[in-house]
Design a protein around this motif. Structure first.
Motif: not given
Length: 250
Positions: A91-102, A104-111, A155-159
């Protein structure tokens, strides 16, 4: 009533929100409970107290699911405490929303991928190695894997990867009587990004408008399905993805 007496359930990310609701539901059904948390020890202690008040056995183990060594230790300590593990909920996970593809930072993606993808993958890998025959492995996915939503690409891609793992793993260990399934929740009120009252008002309205039942999911809605997948009622349900979204179209 379903019974989970003499079963041990390990739920990652179970100090609050959806994981807490599932842990408390399993405890009410008689299971031994392993609470997992990463940082919030006070919330973990509260869940432990709630479960002890039900008369169930429970321990809390701190482990960061983005680290494979922590996941391995989590399972080792859980098995040492109760002798076996029958049910695992990734179940463990984190969310990030309302952020367009353009944006996202590398740090956010990796986390996001470290916790949501890597963490879920190695949790289910360890579950496959550890869970008892006729056990249950349950992955908590996201409706964003079924309905792409603007601002939720990473977020969706990570799931999505762990959801595919459910398909493969169900074929690899089904001969042991172990079922592997996923729950795909709609946005859950009082959990995740909607834990705080009034959070993300525009997104909340958009999601509610898309749902014929005109509400978000509640933690109990998801716990109901987690109960089904953990119980004997689902003994021949394997490799399935159950959308729990009230008929929403996003």
């Amino acid at each position: 009533m379903n019974s989970l007496h003499h079963k041990t359930a390990l739920i990652t990310g179970s100090a609050r929100g959806l994981g807490k609701a599932i842990a408390e539901r399993y405890a009410a059904l008689g299971a031994n409970i392993v609470i997992n948390y990463s940082r919030d020890i006070s919330s973990a202690d509260e869940v432990v107290s709630n479960i002890k008040a039900m008369g169930a056995n429970v321990i809390a183990i701190r482990a960061d699911v983005s680290k494979v060594a922590d996941i391995e230790r989590l399972f080792k300590e859980a098995k040492a405490a109760f002798g076996k593990i029958d049910i695992v909920v990734a179940n463990a996970g984190i969310e990030m929303v309302e952020t367009p593809v353009t944006a996202f930072t590398e740090e956010q993606f990796d986390r996001l991928f470290a916790i949501n993808t890597k963490g879920a993958y190695f949790t289910m890998q360890q579950a496959a190695k550890t869970v008892e025959d006729n056990g249950r492995i349950i992955y908590i996915a996201s409706s964003t894997t079924a309905f792409p939503v603007a601002g939720m690409a990473v977020y969706g891609g990570s799931k999505i990867t762990p959801r595919y793992l459910v398909d493969v793993l169900s074929k690899e260990i089904g001969h042991r009587g172990v079922t592997v399934n996923s729950i795909i929740p709609f946005a859950v009120d009082h959990s995740g990004i909607f834990a705080e009252e009034g959070s993300y008002p525009e997104l909340r309205k958009s999601l509610i408008d898309s749902c014929p039942m005109k509400r978000l999911a509640e933690v109990e809605d998801i716990a109901n399905i987690a109960e089904f997948f953990a119980s004997g009622l689902s003994s021949f349900v394997n490799g399935q993805h159950l959308l729990v979204n009230g008929g929403a179209t996003q």
